[in-house]
Design a protein around this motif. Structure first.
Motif, PDB file in Angstrom:
ATOM      1  N   CYS A 176      -2.275  12.436   6.447  1.00  0.00           N
ATOM      2  CA  CYS A 176      -1.538  11.734   5.401  1.00  0.00           C
ATOM      3  C   CYS A 176      -1.181  10.342   5.873  1.00  0.00           C
ATOM      4  N   SER A 177      -0.677   9.530   4.941  1.00  0.00           N
ATOM      5  CA  SER A 177      -0.328   8.149   5.249  1.00  0.00           C
ATOM      6  C   SER A 177       0.941   7.834   4.488  1.00  0.00           C
ATOM      7  N   GLU A 178       1.728   6.871   4.999  1.00  0.00           N
ATOM      8  CA  GLU A 178       2.907   6.478   4.212  1.00  0.00           C
ATOM      9  C   GLU A 178       2.690   5.071   3.673  1.00  0.00           C
ATOM     10  N   TYR A 179       3.539   4.680   2.717  1.00  0.00           N
ATOM     11  CA  TYR A 179       3.269   3.478   1.920  1.00  0.00           C
ATOM     12  C   TYR A 179       3.200   2.187   2.726  1.00  0.00           C
ATOM     13  N   GLY A 180       4.042   2.060   3.749  1.00  0.00           N
ATOM     14  CA  GLY A 180       4.030   0.829   4.550  1.00  0.00           C
ATOM     15  C   GLY A 180       2.680   0.615   5.212  1.00  0.00           C
ATOM     16  N   GLU A 181       2.200   1.658   5.874  1.00  0.00           N
ATOM     17  CA  GLU A 181       0.920   1.568   6.581  1.00  0.00           C
ATOM     18  C   GLU A 181      -0.242   1.427   5.595  1.00  0.00           C
ATOM     19  N   ALA A 182      -0.157   2.139   4.460  1.00  0.00           N
ATOM     20  CA  ALA A 182      -1.231   2.079   3.456  1.00  0.00           C
ATOM     21  C   ALA A 182      -1.367   0.674   2.862  1.00  0.00           C
ATOM     22  N   SER A 183      -0.254  -0.090   2.865  1.00  0.00           N
ATOM     23  CA  SER A 183      -0.249  -1.443   2.279  1.00  0.00           C
ATOM     24  C   SER A 183      -1.269  -2.366   2.921  1.00  0.00           C
ATOM     25  N   GLY A 184      -1.607  -2.114   4.190  1.00  0.00           N
ATOM     26  CA  GLY A 184      -2.494  -3.015   4.922  1.00  0.00           C
ATOM     27  C   GLY A 184      -3.959  -2.647   4.834  1.00  0.00           C
ATOM     28  N   THR A 185      -4.293  -1.700   3.959  1.00  0.00           N
ATOM     29  CA  THR A 185      -5.695  -1.261   3.890  1.00  0.00           C
ATOM     30  C   THR A 185      -6.547  -2.195   3.030  1.00  0.00           C
ATOM     31  N   GLY A 186      -5.951  -2.764   1.970  1.00  0.00           N
ATOM     32  CA  GLY A 186      -6.747  -3.550   1.025  1.00  0.00           C
ATOM     33  C   GLY A 186      -7.307  -2.699  -0.105  1.00  0.00           C
ATOM     34  N   TYR A 187      -6.997  -1.373  -0.098  1.00  0.00           N
ATOM     35  CA  TYR A 187      -7.361  -0.538  -1.250  1.00  0.00           C
ATOM     36  C   TYR A 187      -6.129   0.248  -1.704  1.00  0.00           C
ATOM     37  N   ASN A 189      -2.307  -0.494  -3.973  1.00  0.00           N
ATOM     38  CA  ASN A 189      -1.515  -1.397  -4.811  1.00  0.00           C
ATOM     39  C   ASN A 189      -0.057  -1.329  -4.353  1.00  0.00           C
ATOM     40  N   VAL A 190       0.450  -2.442  -3.820  1.00  0.00           N
ATOM     41  CA  VAL A 190       1.803  -2.403  -3.226  1.00  0.00           C
ATOM     42  C   VAL A 190       2.898  -2.331  -4.292  1.00  0.00           C
ATOM     43  N   ARG A 191       2.581  -2.716  -5.536  1.00  0.00           N
ATOM     44  CA  ARG A 191       3.611  -2.634  -6.591  1.00  0.00           C
ATOM     45  C   ARG A 191       3.786  -1.195  -7.075  1.00  0.00           C
ATOM     46  N   THR A 192       2.648  -0.516  -7.338  1.00  0.00           N
ATOM     47  CA  THR A 192       2.711   0.851  -7.883  1.00  0.00           C
ATOM     48  C   THR A 192       2.684   1.915  -6.791  1.00  0.00           C
ATOM     49  N   ARG A 193       2.414   1.495  -5.524  1.00  0.00           N
ATOM     50  CA  ARG A 193       2.319   2.420  -4.383  1.00  0.00           C
ATOM     51  C   ARG A 193       1.248   3.493  -4.610  1.00  0.00           C
ATOM     52  N   GLN A 194       0.074   3.060  -5.065  1.00  0.00           N
ATOM     53  CA  GLN A 194      -1.042   4.004  -5.262  1.00  0.00           C
ATOM     54  C   GLN A 194      -2.333   3.425  -4.688  1.00  0.00           C
ATOM     55  N   TRP A 195      -3.254   4.324  -4.294  1.00  0.00           N
ATOM     56  CA  TRP A 195      -4.580   3.881  -3.852  1.00  0.00           C
ATOM     57  C   TRP A 195      -5.313   3.227  -5.018  1.00  0.00           C
ATOM     58  N   CYS A 293       4.663  -2.719   1.705  1.00  0.00           N
ATOM     59  CA  CYS A 293       5.805  -1.817   1.572  1.00  0.00           C
ATOM     60  C   CYS A 293       6.414  -1.663   2.965  1.00  0.00           C
ATOM     61  N   SER A 294       7.703  -1.343   3.025  1.00  0.00           N
ATOM     62  CA  SER A 294       8.322  -1.074   4.328  1.00  0.00           C
ATOM     63  C   SER A 294       8.167   0.414   4.626  1.00  0.00           C
ATOM     64  N   SER A 295       8.513   0.844   5.836  1.00  0.00           N
ATOM     65  CA  SER A 295       8.505   2.277   6.152  1.00  0.00           C
ATOM     66  C   SER A 295       9.932   2.818   6.075  1.00  0.00           C
TER      67      SER A 295
END
Length: 498
Positions: A176-187, A189-195, A293-295
């Motif tokens: 699994c992944s959390e939103y802060g770390e997922a933000s740096g993938t480029g795939y 959406n940091v506003r909606t927090r979804q892939w 996103c922050s953690s």
């Protein structure tokens, strides 16, 4: 006397893994350990690492930290893992790593990133769609690169993980992944927090990438408990809870108490970062500001420079100086280094946005070409990049009462003064320089507290565990601020010619 509550914080970085044992009841760090990693480098910008080194270093650093703290690993209640952001770890369906991890500082995928950016509609299109502008270091271009350069590896992908996600998977068996770390993938959406699943389908219409994504969890949610065999190998309590963890910048923010608006964390590591907390996703119109996103449940507008202590270190090695001598020479030279300017873009640069730039020296004469001026110019040039980024954050409405400095460079008193003067803001360090490992341990304590009905909020834990080093407090000197403003203008003029 309160009963100790012991947590292990791990920070797996580019140069090595750090481990730290925190007593969350008293706020004291009881012991630390570390172990190094090596890099696989290529002239084409390749920067990769063997993930097996991370696991060995994790075990070694943990053993050292437990020993230094004089505590039994069976007493550890939880573990938090911080990892270098953006890196790509690919696993097959047996959970085996398919190839070395491509790192944040890898620029081999610049061409792929350019094509993806064009596909998104340029910087504006990327900002509108994802809430940030993808850069060559981000994970998404690494996926396209793997698809095109290593089709046999690509066809076997069963899981796509970031470095800290991979360590959590190794510990718990859960991806699994959390939103802060997922933000740096480029795939993501940091506003909606979804892939952004469509972007992955555009890279590979078969749906393979989408199926390989980890599940997203909230920052306060645990990943699980440690697998019995791994717990035994590490000498840890098998019931210890593994928290969501996060990227090193997100964990460094927690480890400096940067969990509410008004604080700025500045890291003087191999790369330099400036970040601030926001409770809303106010996406900056500037491409260089990444609104991750922050953690800790909010957002973390951040800028990153690719060249910091790696640049000052290169000058130090060139001149054969130890740290103490280097700092003495920096202090000896005047502000502005007698007209010598170093543009330290050895690794390309993200802020200012010059991915194809190289390093250069300007303003040399027979009179000013001295070791002291070169050392000074290296520190000033790297710090001006951070000032460039801080100005972007300030234009975005960011207030900064003080700057909390972390990372190797923060240990230098002369550098602290230079930062205070260039930013015209008071500077202070935390008592614990390993802020990301500390943040990971604090987050683990918060996760544990949340699962026990929230005895401690994250703010309570930061209040107790993040201690400022009052001896390090450095105030800007008005005359220096004015002199640096001139030197900074000169830097801006040199950058403009690129």
């Amino acid at each position: 006397m309160t009963h100790p509550q012991l947590f292990l914080g791990i920070d797996c970085g580019t140069q090595g893994t750090k481990a730290l044992i925190l007593d969350a009841a008293s706020g004291a760090v009881l012991g630390q350990g570390s172990a190094g990693h090596t890099m696989i480098s290529g002239a084409n910008g390749r920067r990769e690492q063997d993930t097996g080194q991370w696991l060995d270093a994790f075990a070694q650093a943990t053993r050292q930290a437990l020993q230094a703290a004089g505590v039994d690993g069976q007493a550890i209640l939880g573990i938090g893992v911080s990892g270098q952001q953006h890196g790509l770890v690919l696993l097959d369906d047996g959970g085996q790593v398919l190839r070395p991890a491509k790192l944040w500082c890898d620029t081999e995928t610049t061409a792929e990133n350019d094509r993806l950016l064009a596909h998104l509609g340029g910087e504006q299109g990327s900002l509108e769609r994802l809430g940030l502008v993808i850069a060559p270091g981000y994970t998404v271009s690494k996926l396209l690169w793997t698809c095109e350069q290593h089709p046999a590896v690509f066809s076997r992908i069963a899981r796509i993980l970031l470095p800290h996600d991979y360590l959590n998977f190794w510990l718990t068996g859960r991806a699994c992944s959390e939103y802060g770390e997922a933000s740096g993938t480029g795939y993501f959406n940091v506003r909606t927090r979804q892939w952004d699943l469509q972007l992955l389908r555009d890279i590979d219409p078969s749906g393979r990438l989408q199926a390989a994504l980890p599940e997203l969890i909230d920052a306060h949610q645990p990943v699980g408990t440690i697998l019995p065999a791994i717990a035994e190998q590490l000498g840890l309590n098998p019931d210890a809870q593994v928290s969501s963890g996060g990227g090193d910048n997100m964990m460094g923010a927690i480890g400096t108490g940067n969990i509410r608006p008004g604080t700025i964390t500045m890291s003087l590591g191999s790369s330099g970062t400036v970040c601030a907390y926001a409770d809303q996703p106010q996406v900056s119109p500037d491409a260089s500001v990444a609104t991750f996103c922050s953690s800790s449940g909010g957002w973390l507008p951040l800028i990153c420079t690719m060249n910091l202590t790696n640049a000052t270190g290169a000058i130090r090695e060139l001149l054969g100086l130890d740290l103490e001598r280097f700092n003495a020479l920096v202090a000896q030279a005047p502000i502005g280094a007698d007209g010598v300017s170093l543009l330290p873009f050895f690794n390309g640069e993200r802020v200012p946005p010059l991915p194809h730039a190289t390093g250069s020296l300007h303003g040399l004469t027979l009179d000013n070409l001295t070791p002291a001026n070169l050392c000074r110019a290296a520190v000033e040039g790297t710090t001006f990049g951070l000032r460039f980024g801080l100005d972007l954050l300030r234009q975005n409405g960011l207030q900064s009462r003080s700057i909390c400095l972390i990372g190797g460079g923060s240990k230098s008193a002369v550098w602290r003064q230079i930062v205070a003067d260039i930013m015209n803001t008071p500077v202070i360090c935390t008592g614990q320089s390993e802020a990301a490992a500390l943040g990971a341990a604090i987050q683990a304590a918060w996760c544990k507290s949340w699962s026990c009905g929230l005895e401690d909020t994250l703010a309570d834990l930061c209040e107790r565990c993040v201690k400022l080093d009052l001896n390090s407090e450095t105030l800007p000197v008005a005359a220096n601020v004015a002199a640096f403003q001139q030197a900074y203008e000169r830097y801006r003029q040199h950058v403009a010619t690129l």
